[in-house]
Design an enzyme around this catalytic site. Sequence first.
Site, mmCIF file in Angstrom:
data_model
loop_
_atom_site.group_PDB
_atom_site.id
_atom_site.type_symbol
_atom_site.label_atom_id
_atom_site.label_comp_id
_atom_site.label_asym_id
_atom_site.label_seq_id
_atom_site.Cartn_x
_atom_site.Cartn_y
_atom_site.Cartn_z
ATOM 1 N N GLY A 1 64.542 50.667 14.762
ATOM 2 C CA GLY A 1 64.223 49.953 13.534
ATOM 3 C C GLY A 1 64.370 48.450 13.615
ATOM 4 O O GLY A 1 64.420 47.778 12.581
ATOM 5 N N ASN B 1 51.256 50.515 19.232
ATOM 6 C CA ASN B 1 50.699 49.663 18.184
ATOM 7 C C ASN B 1 51.034 48.195 18.447
ATOM 8 O O ASN B 1 52.201 47.841 18.603
ATOM 9 C CB ASN B 1 51.275 50.111 16.836
ATOM 10 N N ILE C 1 49.958 45.766 16.297
ATOM 11 C CA ILE C 1 49.786 45.047 15.040
ATOM 12 C C ILE C 1 51.099 44.427 14.565
ATOM 13 O O ILE C 1 51.128 43.284 14.095
ATOM 14 C CB ILE C 1 49.204 45.984 13.973
ATOM 15 N N GLU D 1 53.787 57.144 13.050
ATOM 16 C CA GLU D 1 53.188 57.591 11.803
ATOM 17 C C GLU D 1 54.129 57.367 10.618
ATOM 18 O O GLU D 1 53.671 57.065 9.509
ATOM 19 C CB GLU D 1 52.816 59.068 11.904
ATOM 20 N N PRO E 1 62.671 50.408 25.430
ATOM 21 C CA PRO E 1 62.014 51.699 25.642
ATOM 22 C C PRO E 1 61.574 52.324 24.322
ATOM 23 O O PRO E 1 62.214 52.154 23.282
ATOM 24 C CB PRO E 1 63.097 52.545 26.320
ATOM 25 N N ARG E 2 60.477 53.065 24.384
ATOM 26 C CA ARG E 2 59.934 53.696 23.187
ATOM 27 C C ARG E 2 60.864 54.771 22.638
ATOM 28 O O ARG E 2 61.038 54.902 21.432
ATOM 29 C CB ARG E 2 58.566 54.311 23.530
#
Length: 439
Positions: A322, A347, A349, A67, A275-276
């Site tokens: 980042g 995501n 995109i 977000e 990894p997230r």
Amino acid sequence: MTLVRSLYAALTWAAQPLLRRKLRRRAQQEPGYAEAIPERFGHYQPADLGAEGLGQWLWVHAVSLGETRAAAILLQALRDQHPGLKLLLTHGTATGRAEGKKLLRPGDIQVWQPWDSLGATRRFVRQFQPVAGVLMETEIWPNLLAACREAGVPVALANARLNAKSLAGAQRWAALSQPAYRSLAAIWAQTEDDAARLRQLGVQVSGVFGNVKFDTVPDAQQLAQGHVWRAASERPVLLLASSREGEEALWLAAAQRLRAEGQGARIPVQWLIVPRHPQRFDEVQQLIEQAGLTVSRRSRWTGEAATQSPAAADVWLGDSMGEMPLYYALAHAGLLGGSFERLGGQNLIEAAACGCPMLLGPHTFNFAEAAEQACNAGAALRVEDMAAAVQQATALVQNGTQLAAMQQQALAFASTHRGAAQATAQAVLALAWPQGVPG
């Protein structure tokens, strides 16, 4: 206040000691959770207050990392139209707060989202008196929205999405969710499907603007570095992007099977795992090394010459925050994390905007329409499980013609759906300053 709201208010008040304990536990792995804990309960230090923005701040709430990245795109569009914008930015997670710090300019303020108790939310609104609020994507908190309504602060839900599972939950708790949704001054949905589900809650959708994440502009320097490293790699590079717990084990089993089928030959591609969540970097490295594979971490590539490929290893581990544009540019193709377990997918995109085609597992309900559109556009492929993803991705990067076509289709897919950030920014400014943006 209804009986249900009264019970909810009592529960949120009683749960505050549990929240403090949870924050202490989370801080053991992610120190960011130990930062400014009083803010969670509506108590602020004088340095946090910044009286120069009182009654002028535009409040944007971005709960977590995804977000916050969407908020960054919207904020750029807002600042293009209103350069003097003063921002009040809130988050719920440590990764979101760390990413959000990059968005601050002089005069802006960043604090934690207040816990949804009556006292904390009222203190938050009274302290900052924002001119308007923007909640990104899914965040609905009954007491916080009630406090804003009582203070006359209009709040909108931007880039709104609501999947079928969340709709069922909202309907189950309709006595809480419906008044909260109805108190919103505006709802701007990502897709027609999201809008239809929101309307099932009995609320009005103000517009369907698309997903602001399509307006992302990848960092040019990161793209360039990634392309240089990809060209220098001895093997095609495949990326497991934003992987979640359990998915690395599935990938490892599939990759090891592929290696065994080659009678122990070296894995035919260079794998890059990102990894997230940063607290899992060490855990993922340990998992890979326990399987007998070597690992090279991105954090240790800083001494590498820019024109050389990263250190030789069976697996590269992306342990930085980042730098997703760098990782997408470094990879020839990727696998979408969160889609191989029942987590809804991450995501895709940003990957498309970087020209990285993705293979998607069966679970993409968080971004269902974008996933379907990407597959229809030839920018992504749907597979049934991780084993199929590893096999098909390995075949794809060895088929130069198909790979080049999908890379171009990914770029075209991303560019086709742009424009949501501009439309949302205009709507936000009209909500906050209906008489016109101050000069």
